[in-house]
Design a protein around this motif. Structure first.
Motif, PDB file in Angstrom:
ATOM      1  N   HIS A   1      71.964  40.692  54.289  1.00 41.28           N
ATOM      2  CA  HIS A   1      71.473  40.610  55.657  1.00 41.28           C
ATOM      3  C   HIS A   1      70.082  41.219  55.754  1.00 41.28           C
ATOM      4  O   HIS A   1      69.825  42.292  55.237  1.00 41.28           O
ATOM      5  CB  HIS A   1      72.440  41.372  56.575  1.00 41.28           C
ATOM      6  CG  HIS A   1      72.172  41.162  58.018  1.00 41.28           C
ATOM      7  ND1 HIS A   1      72.200  39.917  58.596  1.00 41.28           N
ATOM      8  CD2 HIS A   1      71.886  42.033  59.006  1.00 41.28           C
ATOM      9  CE1 HIS A   1      71.932  40.029  59.870  1.00 41.28           C
ATOM     10  NE2 HIS A   1      71.740  41.303  60.156  1.00 41.28           N
TER      11      HIS A   1
ATOM     12  N   SER B   1      74.575  33.134  55.190  1.00 43.02           N
ATOM     13  CA  SER B   1      75.591  33.236  56.230  1.00 43.02           C
ATOM     14  C   SER B   1      76.884  32.623  55.729  1.00 43.02           C
ATOM     15  O   SER B   1      76.969  31.417  55.555  1.00 43.02           O
ATOM     16  CB  SER B   1      75.137  32.505  57.497  1.00 43.02           C
ATOM     17  OG  SER B   1      74.168  33.282  58.143  1.00 43.02           O
TER      18      SER B   1
ATOM     19  N   THR C   1      77.049  37.992  57.043  1.00 43.56           N
ATOM     20  CA  THR C   1      75.843  37.559  56.348  1.00 43.56           C
ATOM     21  C   THR C   1      75.643  38.464  55.145  1.00 43.56           C
ATOM     22  O   THR C   1      75.572  39.683  55.282  1.00 43.56           O
ATOM     23  CB  THR C   1      74.620  37.665  57.279  1.00 43.56           C
ATOM     24  OG1 THR C   1      74.933  36.992  58.501  1.00 43.56           O
ATOM     25  CG2 THR C   1      73.409  37.005  56.659  1.00 43.56           C
TER      26      THR C   1
END
Lengths: 265, 338
Positions: A13, A20, A10
Protein backbone atom coordinates in the motif's frame (compact mmCIF):
# COMPACT_ATOMS: atom_id res chain seq x y z
CA UNK A 1 -22.89 -15.03 11.32
CA UNK A 2 -20.06 -13.69 9.18
CA UNK A 3 -20.37 -10.08 8.06
CA UNK A 4 -17.77 -8.21 6.04
CA UNK A 5 -18.18 -4.45 5.68
CA UNK A 6 -16.25 -2.49 3.05
CA UNK A 7 -13.34 -4.90 3.24
CA UNK A 8 -10.29 -3.88 1.19
CA UNK A 9 -6.76 -5.23 1.08
CA UNK A 10 -3.95 -3.55 -0.82
CA UNK A 11 -0.51 -5.12 -0.77
CA UNK A 12 2.48 -2.73 -0.86
CA UNK A 13 0.00 0.00 0.00
CA UNK A 14 1.22 3.47 -0.89
CA UNK A 15 4.00 2.32 -3.20
CA UNK A 16 4.15 2.12 -6.98
CA UNK A 17 3.84 -1.65 -6.66
CA UNK A 18 0.46 -1.44 -4.88
CA UNK A 19 -1.77 -4.40 -5.70
CA UNK A 20 -5.46 -4.33 -4.80
CA UNK A 21 -6.38 -7.88 -3.84
CA UNK A 22 -9.76 -7.03 -2.30
CA UNK A 23 -11.87 -4.04 -3.34
CA UNK A 24 -14.53 -2.86 -0.90
CA UNK A 25 -16.19 -6.21 -0.28
CA UNK A 26 -19.55 -6.38 1.52
CA UNK A 27 -20.71 -9.87 2.33
CA UNK A 28 -23.08 -11.46 4.78
CA UNK A 29 -23.24 -15.19 5.40
CA UNK A 30 -26.24 -16.19 7.52
CA UNK A 31 -25.76 -18.82 10.22
CA UNK A 32 -25.41 -22.34 8.91
CA UNK A 33 -25.06 -21.38 5.25
CA UNK A 34 -22.69 -23.42 3.07
CA UNK A 35 -21.27 -21.08 0.45
CA UNK A 36 -18.90 -21.97 -2.37
CA UNK A 37 -16.45 -19.40 -3.69
CA UNK A 38 -14.97 -19.69 -7.18
CA UNK A 39 -12.74 -17.46 -9.25
CA UNK A 40 -9.66 -17.55 -11.41
CA UNK A 41 -6.11 -17.37 -10.06
CA UNK A 42 -5.37 -13.99 -8.53
CA UNK A 43 -9.05 -13.15 -8.05
CA UNK A 44 -8.48 -12.58 -4.31
CA UNK A 45 -10.10 -15.73 -2.89
CA UNK A 46 -7.22 -16.75 -0.67
CA UNK A 47 -6.58 -13.12 0.35
CA UNK A 48 -10.21 -12.96 1.48
CA UNK A 49 -9.68 -16.13 3.54
CA UNK A 50 -6.48 -14.82 5.05
CA UNK A 51 -8.12 -11.55 6.04
CA UNK A 52 -11.09 -13.36 7.59
CA UNK A 53 -8.82 -15.73 9.53
CA UNK A 54 -6.48 -12.93 10.60
CA UNK A 55 -3.24 -13.96 8.87
CA UNK A 56 -2.93 -10.27 7.97
CA UNK A 57 -5.17 -7.29 8.72
CA UNK A 58 -7.36 -5.64 6.05
CA UNK A 59 -6.28 -2.25 4.69
CA UNK A 60 -9.77 -0.98 5.51
CA UNK A 61 -13.16 -2.38 6.49
CA UNK A 62 -14.51 -4.41 9.40
CA UNK A 63 -15.05 -8.12 10.04
CA UNK A 64 -17.83 -9.33 12.34
CA UNK A 65 -18.20 -12.91 13.45
CA UNK A 66 -21.38 -13.73 15.38
CA UNK A 67 -21.93 -10.00 15.95
CA UNK A 68 -18.44 -9.43 17.39
CA UNK A 69 -15.97 -7.11 15.68
CA UNK A 70 -12.88 -9.29 15.30
CA UNK A 71 -10.95 -7.01 12.91
CA UNK A 72 -8.13 -6.38 15.37
CA UNK A 73 -7.85 -9.93 16.72
CA UNK A 74 -4.61 -11.84 16.05
CA UNK A 75 -4.76 -15.04 14.01
CA UNK A 76 -4.64 -17.46 16.91
CA UNK A 77 -7.46 -15.71 18.74
CA UNK A 78 -9.58 -15.59 15.59
CA UNK A 79 -9.09 -19.34 15.32
CA UNK A 80 -11.27 -19.88 18.38
CA UNK A 81 -14.18 -18.90 16.08
CA UNK A 82 -12.82 -20.04 12.72
CA UNK A 83 -11.97 -23.61 11.70
CA UNK A 84 -9.69 -23.89 8.67
CA UNK A 85 -8.63 -26.56 6.21
CA UNK A 86 -5.81 -25.80 3.78
CA UNK A 87 -4.98 -27.21 0.37
CA UNK A 88 -1.83 -28.87 1.73
CA UNK A 89 -2.82 -31.90 3.85
CA UNK A 90 0.45 -31.51 5.80
CA UNK A 91 -0.56 -28.15 7.27
CA UNK A 92 -3.52 -29.32 9.32
CA UNK A 93 -2.01 -32.03 11.52
CA UNK A 94 1.16 -32.58 13.56
CA UNK A 95 2.90 -35.47 11.81
CA UNK A 96 5.06 -36.73 14.66
CA UNK A 97 2.15 -36.91 17.10
CA UNK A 98 -0.50 -39.62 17.34
CA UNK A 99 -4.05 -39.38 16.00
CA UNK A 100 -5.40 -39.20 19.55
CA UNK A 101 -2.96 -36.43 20.49
CA UNK A 102 -3.92 -34.41 17.41
CA UNK A 103 -7.60 -34.72 18.25
CA UNK A 104 -6.90 -33.67 21.85
CA UNK A 105 -5.29 -30.49 20.54
CA UNK A 106 -8.31 -29.73 18.39
CA UNK A 107 -10.60 -30.15 21.41
CA UNK A 108 -8.67 -27.34 23.14
CA UNK A 109 -9.83 -24.71 20.64
CA UNK A 110 -12.03 -22.85 23.08
CA UNK A 111 -10.39 -23.94 26.32
CA UNK A 112 -7.63 -22.47 28.36
CA UNK A 113 -4.74 -24.80 29.03
CA UNK A 114 -5.02 -27.05 31.98
CA UNK A 115 -2.27 -29.21 33.35
CA UNK A 116 -4.14 -32.44 32.92
CA UNK A 117 -3.34 -35.41 30.74
CA UNK A 118 -4.12 -34.62 27.09
CA UNK A 119 -5.10 -38.15 26.15
CA UNK A 120 -7.17 -40.24 28.56
CA UNK A 121 -9.18 -43.42 28.02
CA UNK A 122 -12.41 -41.40 28.34
CA UNK A 123 -11.29 -39.06 25.64
CA UNK A 124 -10.15 -41.92 23.42
CA UNK A 125 -13.64 -43.39 23.69
CA UNK A 126 -14.99 -40.05 22.49
CA UNK A 127 -12.53 -39.95 19.57
CA UNK A 128 -13.59 -43.40 18.42
CA UNK A 129 -17.08 -41.91 18.14
CA UNK A 130 -15.73 -39.09 15.95
CA UNK A 131 -13.63 -41.34 13.72
CA UNK A 132 -15.97 -44.27 13.12
CA UNK A 133 -18.38 -42.35 10.85
CA UNK A 134 -15.48 -41.49 8.53
CA UNK A 135 -15.21 -45.14 7.57
CA UNK A 136 -11.42 -44.93 7.22
CA UNK A 137 -10.55 -47.33 10.02
CA UNK A 138 -8.73 -44.55 11.90
CA UNK A 139 -10.57 -45.43 15.13
CA UNK A 140 -8.35 -48.50 15.46
CA UNK A 141 -5.14 -46.51 14.95
CA UNK A 142 -5.50 -43.84 17.67
CA UNK A 143 -1.95 -44.34 18.95
CA UNK A 144 -0.25 -44.28 15.56
CA UNK A 145 1.57 -41.13 14.44
CA UNK A 146 -0.26 -39.10 11.81
CA UNK A 147 2.80 -39.32 9.54
CA UNK A 148 1.71 -42.88 8.66
CA UNK A 149 -1.60 -41.66 7.15
CA UNK A 150 -2.21 -40.93 3.46
CA UNK A 151 -2.93 -37.41 2.20
CA UNK A 152 -6.65 -38.13 2.01
CA UNK A 153 -6.73 -39.55 5.53
CA UNK A 154 -4.81 -36.56 6.85
CA UNK A 155 -7.20 -34.19 5.11
CA UNK A 156 -10.15 -36.07 6.64
CA UNK A 157 -8.47 -35.68 10.05
CA UNK A 158 -7.92 -31.96 9.42
CA UNK A 159 -11.54 -31.50 8.45
CA UNK A 160 -12.68 -33.30 11.58
CA UNK A 161 -10.28 -31.26 13.73
CA UNK A 162 -11.41 -27.99 12.14
CA UNK A 163 -14.97 -28.75 13.25
CA UNK A 164 -14.07 -29.74 16.83
CA UNK A 165 -13.95 -27.41 19.81
CA UNK A 166 -16.93 -25.29 18.72
CA UNK A 167 -15.86 -22.96 15.89
CA UNK A 168 -18.60 -20.74 14.39
CA UNK A 169 -17.21 -20.57 10.88
CA UNK A 170 -15.44 -23.03 8.62
CA UNK A 171 -13.06 -21.89 5.89
CA UNK A 172 -12.01 -24.48 3.31
CA UNK A 173 -9.27 -23.36 0.93
CA UNK A 174 -9.26 -25.76 -2.03
CA UNK A 175 -9.02 -28.54 0.48
CA UNK A 176 -9.49 -31.28 -2.12
CA UNK A 177 -7.07 -29.90 -4.73
CA UNK A 178 -4.16 -32.15 -3.74
CA UNK A 179 -6.17 -35.39 -3.63
CA UNK A 180 -7.00 -38.11 -6.15
CA UNK A 181 -10.52 -38.11 -7.70
CA UNK A 182 -11.98 -40.92 -5.58
CA UNK A 183 -10.73 -39.29 -2.38
CA UNK A 184 -12.04 -35.90 -3.52
CA UNK A 185 -15.60 -37.27 -3.62
CA UNK A 186 -15.16 -38.89 -0.21
CA UNK A 187 -13.80 -35.71 1.39
CA UNK A 188 -16.52 -33.56 -0.18
CA UNK A 189 -19.23 -35.90 1.12
CA UNK A 190 -17.62 -35.71 4.53
CA UNK A 191 -17.47 -31.92 4.26
CA UNK A 192 -21.17 -31.79 3.45
CA UNK A 193 -22.03 -34.01 6.40
CA UNK A 194 -19.74 -32.20 8.88
CA UNK A 195 -21.11 -28.80 7.92
CA UNK A 196 -24.70 -30.03 8.16
CA UNK A 197 -24.31 -31.82 11.50
CA UNK A 198 -22.44 -28.97 13.22
CA UNK A 199 -24.55 -26.21 11.62
CA UNK A 200 -21.30 -24.50 10.58
CA UNK A 201 -21.34 -21.35 8.50
CA UNK A 202 -19.00 -22.43 5.73
CA UNK A 203 -17.07 -20.79 2.94
CA UNK A 204 -15.37 -23.19 0.55
CA UNK A 205 -12.93 -22.15 -2.17
CA UNK A 206 -12.73 -24.39 -5.19
CA UNK A 207 -11.23 -24.26 -8.64
CA UNK A 208 -13.70 -26.79 -9.88
CA UNK A 209 -16.87 -25.29 -11.37
CA UNK A 210 -18.81 -28.54 -11.17
CA UNK A 211 -18.08 -28.74 -7.43
CA UNK A 212 -19.25 -25.17 -7.09
CA UNK A 213 -22.61 -26.10 -8.56
CA UNK A 214 -22.96 -29.49 -6.86
CA UNK A 215 -22.20 -28.46 -3.31
CA UNK A 216 -23.48 -25.77 -0.97
CA UNK A 217 -26.49 -23.50 -0.94
CA UNK A 218 -24.93 -20.43 -2.49
CA UNK A 219 -22.22 -19.75 -5.03
CA UNK A 220 -20.03 -16.64 -5.17
CA UNK A 221 -17.67 -15.78 -7.98
CA UNK A 222 -14.73 -13.44 -7.45
CA UNK A 223 -12.66 -11.58 -9.99
CA UNK A 224 -10.03 -8.90 -9.52
CA UNK A 225 -10.88 -8.37 -5.86
CA UNK A 226 -14.64 -8.06 -6.36
CA UNK A 227 -17.52 -10.45 -5.84
CA UNK A 228 -19.02 -10.40 -9.32
CA UNK A 229 -21.67 -13.07 -9.00
CA UNK A 230 -23.89 -14.22 -6.13
CA UNK A 231 -26.18 -17.16 -6.90
CA UNK A 232 -28.68 -18.56 -4.43
CA UNK A 233 -29.69 -22.21 -4.24
CA UNK A 234 -32.49 -22.01 -6.83
CA UNK A 235 -30.42 -20.01 -9.28
CA UNK A 236 -27.48 -22.35 -9.17
CA UNK A 237 -29.70 -25.42 -9.49
CA UNK A 238 -30.61 -24.28 -12.99
CA UNK A 239 -27.07 -23.61 -14.09
CA UNK A 240 -24.53 -25.69 -15.94
CA UNK A 241 -20.80 -25.11 -15.99
CA UNK A 242 -21.07 -23.47 -19.42
CA UNK A 243 -23.76 -21.12 -18.12
CA UNK A 244 -21.39 -20.13 -15.33
CA UNK A 245 -18.61 -19.43 -17.83
CA UNK A 246 -20.97 -17.36 -20.01
CA UNK A 247 -22.18 -15.48 -16.96
CA UNK A 248 -18.63 -14.56 -16.10
CA UNK A 249 -18.06 -13.16 -19.60
CA UNK A 250 -21.32 -11.22 -19.37
CA UNK A 251 -20.49 -9.59 -16.06
CA UNK A 252 -16.86 -8.82 -16.75
CA UNK A 253 -17.19 -8.16 -20.47
CA UNK A 254 -14.26 -10.45 -21.04
CA UNK A 255 -14.19 -14.15 -21.79
CA UNK A 256 -13.21 -16.56 -19.06
CA UNK A 257 -10.32 -18.42 -20.56
CA UNK A 258 -8.72 -20.51 -18.02
CA UNK A 259 -7.87 -24.04 -18.98
CA UNK A 260 -7.84 -25.08 -15.39
CA UNK A 261 -11.45 -24.13 -14.75
CA UNK A 262 -12.74 -25.67 -17.96
CA UNK A 263 -10.76 -28.86 -17.76
CA UNK A 264 -11.88 -29.50 -14.24
CA UNK A 265 -15.46 -29.18 -15.43
CA UNK B 1 32.37 -44.50 -0.11
CA UNK B 2 29.68 -44.88 2.48
CA UNK B 3 31.18 -48.16 3.70
CA UNK B 4 34.62 -46.68 4.01
CA UNK B 5 33.23 -43.98 6.28
CA UNK B 6 31.31 -46.57 8.28
CA UNK B 7 34.37 -48.79 8.62
CA UNK B 8 36.49 -45.84 9.76
CA UNK B 9 33.93 -44.75 12.35
CA UNK B 10 33.51 -48.27 13.68
CA UNK B 11 37.28 -48.73 13.74
CA UNK B 12 37.76 -45.55 15.74
CA UNK B 13 34.94 -46.59 18.07
CA UNK B 14 36.48 -50.01 18.75
CA UNK B 15 39.93 -48.52 19.22
CA UNK B 16 38.63 -45.97 21.73
CA UNK B 17 36.63 -48.59 23.56
CA UNK B 18 39.59 -50.97 23.90
CA UNK B 19 41.72 -48.13 25.17
CA UNK B 20 38.94 -47.17 27.53
CA UNK B 21 38.71 -50.63 29.07
CA UNK B 22 42.44 -50.88 29.43
CA UNK B 23 43.30 -47.49 30.76
CA UNK B 24 40.41 -46.04 32.68
CA UNK B 25 40.33 -46.60 36.38
CA UNK B 26 37.06 -47.06 38.20
CA UNK B 27 37.51 -43.56 39.50
CA UNK B 28 37.34 -42.08 36.02
CA UNK B 29 34.32 -44.20 35.15
CA UNK B 30 32.28 -43.13 38.14
CA UNK B 31 33.45 -39.56 37.71
CA UNK B 32 32.21 -39.52 34.12
CA UNK B 33 28.82 -40.99 35.07
CA UNK B 34 28.48 -38.52 37.93
CA UNK B 35 29.23 -35.49 35.79
CA UNK B 36 26.97 -36.92 33.08
CA UNK B 37 24.11 -36.88 35.57
CA UNK B 38 25.16 -33.42 36.69
CA UNK B 39 24.74 -32.14 33.13
CA UNK B 40 21.69 -34.32 32.37
CA UNK B 41 19.26 -31.46 32.96
CA UNK B 42 21.14 -29.40 30.38
CA UNK B 43 20.54 -32.22 27.89
CA UNK B 44 16.84 -32.08 28.77
CA UNK B 45 16.90 -28.29 28.36
CA UNK B 46 18.48 -28.57 24.92
CA UNK B 47 15.99 -31.28 24.00
CA UNK B 48 13.10 -28.92 24.85
CA UNK B 49 14.38 -26.00 22.77
CA UNK B 50 15.92 -27.84 19.80
CA UNK B 51 13.57 -30.79 19.49
CA UNK B 52 10.24 -30.14 21.20
CA UNK B 53 9.88 -26.46 20.26
CA UNK B 54 12.12 -26.59 17.19
CA UNK B 55 13.40 -23.21 18.34
CA UNK B 56 17.21 -23.45 18.64
CA UNK B 57 18.31 -21.64 21.78
CA UNK B 58 21.86 -21.13 23.03
CA UNK B 59 20.88 -19.32 26.25
CA UNK B 60 21.89 -22.37 28.32
CA UNK B 61 25.50 -21.20 27.91
CA UNK B 62 24.50 -18.28 30.12
CA UNK B 63 21.76 -19.76 32.27
CA UNK B 64 23.90 -22.71 33.46
CA UNK B 65 26.56 -20.43 35.06
CA UNK B 66 23.72 -18.13 36.18
CA UNK B 67 22.38 -20.94 38.35
CA UNK B 68 25.88 -21.66 39.62
CA UNK B 69 26.52 -17.98 40.37
CA UNK B 70 23.27 -17.59 42.28
CA UNK B 71 23.79 -20.77 44.31
CA UNK B 72 27.42 -19.97 45.11
CA UNK B 73 26.74 -16.37 46.11
CA UNK B 74 23.80 -17.33 48.30
CA UNK B 75 25.68 -20.17 49.98
CA UNK B 76 28.76 -18.04 50.64
CA UNK B 77 26.60 -15.39 52.24
CA UNK B 78 25.28 -18.08 54.57
CA UNK B 79 21.86 -18.84 53.12
CA UNK B 80 20.23 -22.24 52.98
CA UNK B 81 21.49 -24.09 49.86
CA UNK B 82 18.03 -25.54 49.23
CA UNK B 83 16.52 -22.08 48.90
CA UNK B 84 19.15 -21.37 46.24
CA UNK B 85 17.75 -24.10 43.97
CA UNK B 86 14.26 -22.68 43.31
CA UNK B 87 15.72 -19.19 43.01
CA UNK B 88 18.19 -20.47 40.40
CA UNK B 89 15.27 -22.07 38.52
CA UNK B 90 13.31 -18.80 38.55
CA UNK B 91 16.30 -16.74 37.40
CA UNK B 92 17.10 -19.19 34.58
CA UNK B 93 13.43 -19.20 33.58
CA UNK B 94 13.53 -15.43 33.44
CA UNK B 95 16.59 -15.56 31.16
CA UNK B 96 14.64 -17.93 28.89
CA UNK B 97 11.70 -15.53 28.84
CA UNK B 98 14.03 -12.69 27.79
CA UNK B 99 15.33 -14.73 24.84
CA UNK B 100 11.77 -15.75 23.94
CA UNK B 101 10.55 -12.15 24.02
CA UNK B 102 13.44 -10.96 21.85
CA UNK B 103 12.74 -13.65 19.28
CA UNK B 104 8.91 -13.44 19.28
CA UNK B 105 8.35 -9.71 19.74
CA UNK B 106 11.27 -8.34 17.74
CA UNK B 107 11.29 -11.19 15.21
CA UNK B 108 15.00 -11.83 15.66
CA UNK B 109 16.11 -15.39 14.97
CA UNK B 110 16.22 -17.40 18.18
CA UNK B 111 19.93 -18.23 17.71
CA UNK B 112 20.89 -14.56 17.58
CA UNK B 113 18.43 -13.66 20.35
CA UNK B 114 19.99 -16.28 22.62
CA UNK B 115 23.54 -15.13 21.85
CA UNK B 116 22.47 -11.63 22.90
CA UNK B 117 20.97 -12.92 26.15
CA UNK B 118 24.07 -15.02 26.85
CA UNK B 119 26.31 -12.02 26.28
CA UNK B 120 24.23 -9.98 28.71
CA UNK B 121 24.22 -12.83 31.21
CA UNK B 122 28.02 -12.87 31.33
CA UNK B 123 27.97 -9.42 32.92
CA UNK B 124 25.04 -10.31 35.14
CA UNK B 125 26.77 -13.47 36.36
CA UNK B 126 29.93 -11.48 37.14
CA UNK B 127 27.81 -8.93 39.02
CA UNK B 128 26.09 -11.67 41.01
CA UNK B 129 29.38 -13.36 41.92
CA UNK B 130 31.36 -10.14 42.37
CA UNK B 131 34.45 -11.94 41.03
CA UNK B 132 35.13 -14.62 38.47
CA UNK B 133 35.36 -17.60 40.81
CA UNK B 134 33.74 -18.50 44.13
CA UNK B 135 35.12 -21.55 45.96
CA UNK B 136 32.59 -23.48 48.02
CA UNK B 137 34.98 -25.37 50.29
CA UNK B 138 33.84 -25.58 53.90
CA UNK B 139 30.51 -23.98 53.15
CA UNK B 140 27.06 -25.31 53.80
CA UNK B 141 26.08 -26.86 50.43
CA UNK B 142 23.47 -29.50 49.63
CA UNK B 143 26.36 -32.00 49.57
CA UNK B 144 28.04 -31.23 52.84
CA UNK B 145 25.65 -32.60 55.49
CA UNK B 146 25.72 -36.12 54.01
CA UNK B 147 29.05 -36.62 52.33
CA UNK B 148 31.04 -37.38 55.50
CA UNK B 149 28.68 -40.11 56.64
CA UNK B 150 28.45 -41.47 53.12
CA UNK B 151 32.23 -41.76 52.92
CA UNK B 152 32.36 -43.62 56.23
CA UNK B 153 29.56 -45.90 55.00
CA UNK B 154 31.43 -46.66 51.76
CA UNK B 155 34.69 -47.30 53.61
CA UNK B 156 33.16 -49.77 56.06
CA UNK B 157 31.54 -51.75 53.25
CA UNK B 158 34.00 -51.44 50.39
CA UNK B 159 37.26 -50.79 52.13
CA UNK B 160 39.58 -47.83 51.91
CA UNK B 161 40.13 -48.32 48.18
CA UNK B 162 36.58 -47.16 47.49
CA UNK B 163 37.04 -44.03 49.53
CA UNK B 164 38.26 -42.10 46.50
CA UNK B 165 34.98 -42.87 44.75
CA UNK B 166 32.78 -41.59 47.56
CA UNK B 167 32.15 -38.14 46.06
CA UNK B 168 31.30 -39.54 42.63
CA UNK B 169 29.10 -42.32 43.99
CA UNK B 170 27.31 -39.88 46.25
CA UNK B 171 26.72 -37.56 43.30
CA UNK B 172 25.39 -40.45 41.20
CA UNK B 173 22.90 -41.38 43.92
CA UNK B 174 21.89 -37.86 44.87
CA UNK B 175 21.79 -36.18 41.47
CA UNK B 176 20.52 -39.38 39.83
CA UNK B 177 17.46 -39.36 42.10
CA UNK B 178 16.87 -35.69 41.39
CA UNK B 179 17.23 -36.15 37.63
CA UNK B 180 14.89 -39.15 37.68
CA UNK B 181 12.31 -37.11 39.57
CA UNK B 182 12.53 -34.22 37.12
CA UNK B 183 12.42 -36.60 34.17
CA UNK B 184 9.16 -38.11 35.47
CA UNK B 185 7.63 -34.64 35.94
CA UNK B 186 8.84 -33.72 32.45
CA UNK B 187 7.25 -36.84 30.92
CA UNK B 188 3.96 -36.11 32.65
CA UNK B 189 4.03 -32.47 31.61
CA UNK B 190 4.70 -33.31 27.97
CA UNK B 191 1.51 -35.37 27.95
CA UNK B 192 -0.72 -32.65 29.39
CA UNK B 193 -2.75 -30.29 27.21
CA UNK B 194 -0.04 -27.65 27.43
CA UNK B 195 2.75 -30.15 26.76
CA UNK B 196 0.95 -31.55 23.72
CA UNK B 197 0.50 -28.03 22.37
CA UNK B 198 4.20 -27.32 22.81
CA UNK B 199 5.14 -30.47 20.92
CA UNK B 200 2.67 -29.62 18.15
CA UNK B 201 4.16 -26.13 17.99
CA UNK B 202 7.58 -27.61 17.14
CA UNK B 203 6.00 -29.97 14.63
CA UNK B 204 3.56 -27.63 12.86
CA UNK B 205 3.20 -24.03 14.12
CA UNK B 206 0.51 -23.22 11.52
CA UNK B 207 -1.68 -25.94 13.01
CA UNK B 208 -1.30 -24.50 16.50
CA UNK B 209 -2.39 -21.05 15.26
CA UNK B 210 -5.29 -22.63 13.36
CA UNK B 211 -6.43 -24.29 16.56
CA UNK B 212 -6.57 -21.04 18.51
CA UNK B 213 -3.30 -21.09 20.45
CA UNK B 214 -0.57 -18.48 20.49
CA UNK B 215 2.74 -19.82 19.19
CA UNK B 216 4.55 -16.96 20.94
CA UNK B 217 3.17 -18.14 24.28
CA UNK B 218 4.49 -21.66 23.58
CA UNK B 219 7.99 -20.32 22.90
CA UNK B 220 7.94 -18.20 26.06
CA UNK B 221 6.80 -21.05 28.32
CA UNK B 222 9.08 -23.57 26.61
CA UNK B 223 12.27 -21.51 26.82
CA UNK B 224 11.45 -20.57 30.42
CA UNK B 225 11.26 -24.26 31.38
CA UNK B 226 14.35 -25.10 29.34
CA UNK B 227 16.56 -22.44 30.90
CA UNK B 228 15.10 -23.03 34.35
CA UNK B 229 16.37 -26.61 34.07
CA UNK B 230 19.79 -25.48 32.80
CA UNK B 231 20.10 -23.04 35.67
CA UNK B 232 19.12 -25.71 38.20
CA UNK B 233 21.75 -27.96 36.68
CA UNK B 234 24.36 -25.23 37.17
CA UNK B 235 23.30 -24.63 40.77
CA UNK B 236 23.66 -28.32 41.61
CA UNK B 237 26.85 -28.88 39.63
CA UNK B 238 28.67 -25.97 41.28
CA UNK B 239 27.96 -27.43 44.71
CA UNK B 240 29.31 -30.84 43.76
CA UNK B 241 32.46 -29.59 42.07
CA UNK B 242 33.03 -27.19 44.95
CA UNK B 243 33.16 -23.87 43.10
CA UNK B 244 31.32 -21.62 40.68
CA UNK B 245 33.25 -20.13 37.79
CA UNK B 246 32.22 -17.45 35.33
CA UNK B 247 33.38 -19.64 32.42
CA UNK B 248 31.81 -22.91 33.50
CA UNK B 249 28.98 -22.52 30.97
CA UNK B 250 31.08 -21.88 27.90
CA UNK B 251 30.30 -24.45 25.25
CA UNK B 252 27.85 -26.36 27.41
CA UNK B 253 25.24 -26.00 24.67
CA UNK B 254 27.39 -28.25 22.48
CA UNK B 255 27.62 -30.83 25.26
CA UNK B 256 23.82 -30.74 25.55
CA UNK B 257 23.43 -31.02 21.80
CA UNK B 258 25.91 -33.90 21.67
CA UNK B 259 23.91 -35.70 24.36
CA UNK B 260 20.61 -35.19 22.52
CA UNK B 261 22.04 -36.36 19.19
CA UNK B 262 23.90 -39.28 20.76
CA UNK B 263 20.83 -40.44 22.69
CA UNK B 264 18.51 -40.12 19.72
CA UNK B 265 20.89 -41.87 17.34
CA UNK B 266 21.56 -44.82 19.61
CA UNK B 267 18.09 -45.41 21.05
CA UNK B 268 15.82 -43.99 18.33
CA UNK B 269 13.06 -43.17 20.85
CA UNK B 270 9.44 -43.32 19.69
CA UNK B 271 7.69 -41.79 22.71
CA UNK B 272 8.41 -38.67 24.72
CA UNK B 273 9.29 -40.70 27.85
CA UNK B 274 11.75 -42.78 25.84
CA UNK B 275 13.21 -39.61 24.35
CA UNK B 276 13.87 -37.99 27.74
CA UNK B 277 15.53 -41.20 28.96
CA UNK B 278 17.62 -41.41 25.78
CA UNK B 279 18.76 -37.83 26.15
CA UNK B 280 19.83 -38.30 29.78
CA UNK B 281 21.71 -41.49 28.95
CA UNK B 282 23.14 -39.62 25.97
CA UNK B 283 24.72 -37.12 28.35
CA UNK B 284 26.28 -39.89 30.46
CA UNK B 285 27.62 -41.55 27.28
CA UNK B 286 29.00 -38.23 26.12
CA UNK B 287 30.94 -37.80 29.38
CA UNK B 288 32.21 -41.37 29.10
CA UNK B 289 33.38 -40.83 25.54
CA UNK B 290 35.15 -37.63 26.56
CA UNK B 291 36.78 -39.41 29.50
CA UNK B 292 37.86 -42.19 27.16
CA UNK B 293 39.20 -39.73 24.61
CA UNK B 294 41.31 -38.10 27.32
CA UNK B 295 43.07 -41.40 27.99
CA UNK B 296 44.02 -41.91 24.36
CA UNK B 297 47.63 -41.56 23.28
CA UNK B 298 48.15 -41.27 19.53
CA UNK B 299 51.44 -42.68 18.28
CA UNK B 300 52.72 -40.61 15.37
CA UNK B 301 55.35 -41.75 12.83
CA UNK B 302 58.84 -40.99 14.12
CA UNK B 303 58.17 -42.27 17.60
CA UNK B 304 56.24 -39.19 18.65
CA UNK B 305 53.32 -39.79 20.98
CA UNK B 306 50.56 -37.22 21.30
CA UNK B 307 48.61 -37.55 24.50
CA UNK B 308 45.06 -36.24 24.37
CA UNK B 309 44.63 -33.72 27.15
CA UNK B 310 41.94 -31.47 28.58
CA UNK B 311 42.82 -28.85 25.98
CA UNK B 312 41.50 -31.25 23.32
CA UNK B 313 38.01 -31.69 24.79
CA UNK B 314 36.37 -29.11 22.53
CA UNK B 315 37.88 -30.63 19.39
CA UNK B 316 36.88 -34.11 20.54
CA UNK B 317 33.31 -32.89 21.19
CA UNK B 318 33.05 -31.26 17.78
CA UNK B 319 34.36 -34.42 16.10
CA UNK B 320 31.93 -36.55 18.10
CA UNK B 321 28.92 -34.41 17.13
CA UNK B 322 29.92 -34.31 13.47
CA UNK B 323 30.58 -38.06 13.51
CA UNK B 324 27.20 -38.90 15.00
CA UNK B 325 25.45 -36.51 12.62
CA UNK B 326 27.29 -38.18 9.71
CA UNK B 327 26.05 -41.59 10.85
CA UNK B 328 22.49 -40.27 11.14
CA UNK B 329 22.70 -38.77 7.68
CA UNK B 330 24.11 -41.92 6.08
CA UNK B 331 21.55 -44.10 7.81
CA UNK B 332 18.74 -41.86 6.60
CA UNK B 333 20.07 -41.88 3.04
CA UNK B 334 20.40 -45.62 3.14
CA UNK B 335 16.80 -46.09 4.28
CA UNK B 336 15.60 -43.84 1.46
CA UNK B 337 17.61 -45.73 -1.13
CA UNK B 338 16.21 -49.08 -0.04
Amino acid sequence: MLRLLGLSKTFYHGTTNAVSALRDIDLHLPAGQFTVLIGSNGAGKTTLFNVISGVFPPTSGRIYIDGVDVTGWPEYRRATLVGRVFQDPLLGTAASMTIAENLSLAMLRNHRFKLRPGVTSDRKQEYVGFLEPLGLGLEDRLDEPVSLLSGGQRQAMTLLMASLGGPKIMLLDEHTAALDPATVTRILEMTHRTVRENQLTTLMITHNMQQALDYGERTLMMDDGNIILDLNFDQKAEMSVMDLVDKFGEVRRKPLFEDDLLLNA
Amino acid sequence: MKWIVFACLIGIGVYVFVRLLGRLSLNVWTGAVASGLGFALVALAVFISFRVLNCPDLTVDGSFPLGAAIAASMIVSGMNPYIALPIAVLAGGFAGVVTALITTRLHIHSLLASILTTTALFTINLRIMGRSNIPLLNTNTIVRPFIGEFRTFIETFGGASLSKLATSLFMILYVGTLVLLIKLIFDWFMRTDLGLSMRAMGDNPQMIRSLGKSTNMMVIIGLAISNGLASLSGAIYAQFQGFADINMGTGIIIAGLAAVILGETIFRPKTIAAASTAVIIGMILYRLVIAAALSVALPLPGGLIVRVGPQDIKLATALLVVGVLAITHLRKRESIEK
